[in-house]
Write a protein that holds these residues in place. Structure first.
Motif, PDB file in Angstrom:
ATOM      1  N   ALA A 175       0.829  -1.212   0.000  1.00 49.87           N
ATOM      2  CA  ALA A 175       0.000   0.000   0.000  1.00 49.87           C
ATOM      3  C   ALA A 175       0.860   1.258   0.000  1.00 49.87           C
ATOM      4  CB  ALA A 175      -0.938  -0.012   1.198  1.00 49.87           C
ATOM      5  N   THR A 176       1.913   1.279   0.834  1.00 51.41           N
ATOM      6  CA  THR A 176       2.753   2.475   0.889  1.00 51.41           C
ATOM      7  C   THR A 176       3.555   2.643  -0.395  1.00 51.41           C
ATOM      8  OG1 THR A 176       4.494   1.231   2.052  1.00 51.41           O
ATOM      9  CG2 THR A 176       2.928   2.443   3.400  1.00 51.41           C
ATOM     10  N   GLU A 226       2.002   6.508  -6.994  1.00 53.79           N
ATOM     11  CA  GLU A 226       0.970   7.477  -7.376  1.00 53.79           C
ATOM     12  C   GLU A 226       1.486   8.904  -7.238  1.00 53.79           C
ATOM     13  OE1 GLU A 226      -3.638   8.687  -6.193  1.00 53.79           O
ATOM     14  OE2 GLU A 226      -2.668   6.943  -5.270  1.00 53.79           O
ATOM     15  N   ARG A 227       2.191   9.169  -6.131  1.00 48.78           N
ATOM     16  CA  ARG A 227       2.737  10.522  -5.931  1.00 48.78           C
ATOM     17  C   ARG A 227       3.774  10.857  -6.994  1.00 48.78           C
ATOM     18  NH1 ARG A 227       2.513   9.132  -0.320  1.00 48.78           N
ATOM     19  NH2 ARG A 227       4.735   8.602  -0.316  1.00 48.78           N
ATOM     20  N   ALA A 228       4.515   9.838  -7.432  1.00 49.69           N
ATOM     21  CA  ALA A 228       5.534  10.066  -8.452  1.00 49.69           C
ATOM     22  C   ALA A 228       4.929  10.150  -9.852  1.00 49.69           C
ATOM     23  CB  ALA A 228       6.579   8.958  -8.409  1.00 49.69           C
ATOM     24  N   ALA A 244       1.828  14.601  -8.191  1.00 48.83           N
ATOM     25  CA  ALA A 244       3.156  14.213  -8.673  1.00 48.83           C
ATOM     26  C   ALA A 244       4.067  15.437  -8.782  1.00 48.83           C
ATOM     27  CB  ALA A 244       3.038  13.520 -10.026  1.00 48.83           C
ATOM     28  N   ALA A 245       3.524  16.563  -9.230  1.00 47.11           N
ATOM     29  CA  ALA A 245       4.316  17.794  -9.342  1.00 47.11           C
ATOM     30  C   ALA A 245       4.757  18.269  -7.965  1.00 47.11           C
ATOM     31  CB  ALA A 245       3.503  18.883 -10.039  1.00 47.11           C
ATOM     32  N   THR A 251       1.934  14.676   1.328  1.00 44.97           N
ATOM     33  CA  THR A 251       2.941  14.557   0.273  1.00 44.97           C
ATOM     34  C   THR A 251       4.210  15.307   0.647  1.00 44.97           C
ATOM     35  OG1 THR A 251       1.252  14.327  -1.427  1.00 44.97           O
ATOM     36  CG2 THR A 251       3.434  15.049  -2.154  1.00 44.97           C
ATOM     37  N   LEU A 252       4.059  16.513   1.161  1.00 44.57           N
ATOM     38  CA  LEU A 252       5.223  17.324   1.528  1.00 44.57           C
ATOM     39  C   LEU A 252       6.039  16.659   2.623  1.00 44.57           C
ATOM     40  CD1 LEU A 252       3.715  20.930   1.488  1.00 44.57           C
ATOM     41  CD2 LEU A 252       5.477  20.019  -0.027  1.00 44.57           C
TER      42      LEU A 252
END
Length: 300
Positions: free
Chosen positions: A106-107, A113-115, A238-239, A282-283
């Motif tokens: 999951a992580t 997804e974030r990338a 992602a950005a 995200t940060l």
């Protein structure tokens, strides 16, 4: 007719070797190397010229493999570095009673997804504990080492100096099984950028160099804020993730305060349409990783 355990494990070792992966015996029913340690070395046989560790003795030679596995039903270890592999280990929480705790899969999925990339499709195995090993071929000319939890929670990697238990091996908690995708895919570039150590910085830069770097950091911050604020739906998180990774090194080097970076990117992310919680999550993870993996600059 059911295949006896020793023959099945020999077949697993030969199958791995046919892929070009260097194997060595693990203790029957266990995950530890079956080869002797340096203190017990008699300096004979393969060690006549000096003690050879499991990574050095791992082989793809079918005759050596048959000779080794004729002695006992050894489990199969794969020396990842010698095999040109990088294996991502997606573990499960040790506390099985905490059902709401995310596992490594999951992580890692959230990291992908974030990338801005899907979870890579590659050869994978299910571990005896219920986790997953993702196999990738290492890029030529790059020597990666093992990591433990630095990518994300319950996500480790095995490369040079490491090994994994091959499919077909059996432990008291279960069997290692191949799941899908018969071929190991090349390590994705975005994942390589996370795993590759940051280039070393000079330990004692001049005052002029420090001032120039801080001006560059300010310019980088302004550029990343613009990139995040102008990101479109589907690429916003992602950005933000890429921006935090890029700017974290300036925080580590003392060129930018973390609070300034967080506030500027938080505002840019919200302006792009992300929620407060999405931005903070995200940060936090991206900055923590970047700061931890970028060497501090020495004092002038």
């Amino acid at each position: 007719m059911t295949q006896d355990p020793r023959s099945a494990l020999l077949r697993a070792a030969l199958d791995a070797a046919e892929r070009g992966w260097h194997v060595f015996p693990l203790r029957p029913g266990a995950k530890r190397p079956a080869l002797h340690g340096e203190k017990a070395c008699t300096r004979t046989g393969p060690c006549a010229a000096g003690h050879r560790k499991w990574e050095q003795r791992a082989t793809t030679d079918p005759d050596r493999i048959r000779a080794a596995w004729s002695r006992a039903p050894f489990n199969v270890g794969i020396a990842t570095g010698r095999s040109g592999l990088v294996v991502v280990d997606l573990d499960v929480p040790k506390d099985k009673g905490s059902s709401d705790a995310p596992d490594g899969a999951a992580t890692f999925g959230a990291l992908c997804e974030r990338a801005g990339h899907p979870v890579p499709d590659t050869y994978r195995t299910r571990t005896a504990s219920g986790g997953t090993h993702l196999y990738f071929t290492a890029p030529p000319g790059v020597q990666l080492t093992n990591t433990a939890g630095s990518i994300a929670a319950l996500v480790d990697t095995r490369a040079h100096g490491g090994y994994v238990v091959a499919a077909g091996s059996i432990t008291p908690t279960g069997r290692y099984e191949a799941l899908c995708a018969p071929v190991a895919a090349p390590l994705p570039g975005w994942l390589l950028s996370i795993l590759q150590p940051a280039p070393k910085r000079p330990k004692a830069p001049s005052v002029a160099t420090v001032g120039q770097s801080r001006r560059y950091a300010d310019t980088a911050l302004a550029g990343e804020v613009r990139n995040v604020a102008s990101a479109v739906t589907g690429g916003r998180e992602a950005a933000l993730f890429r921006a935090a990774r890029a700017l974290g090194r300036f925080v580590a080097w003392g060129d930018l305060p973390r609070s300034v970076v967080e506030q500027a990117l938080q505002e840019a992310g919200e302006a792009a349409g992300l929620t407060v919680a999405e931005c903070r999550s995200t940060l936090r993870s991206a900055l923590n990783w970047s700061i931890a993996h970028n060497q501090q600059r020495g004092t002038a």
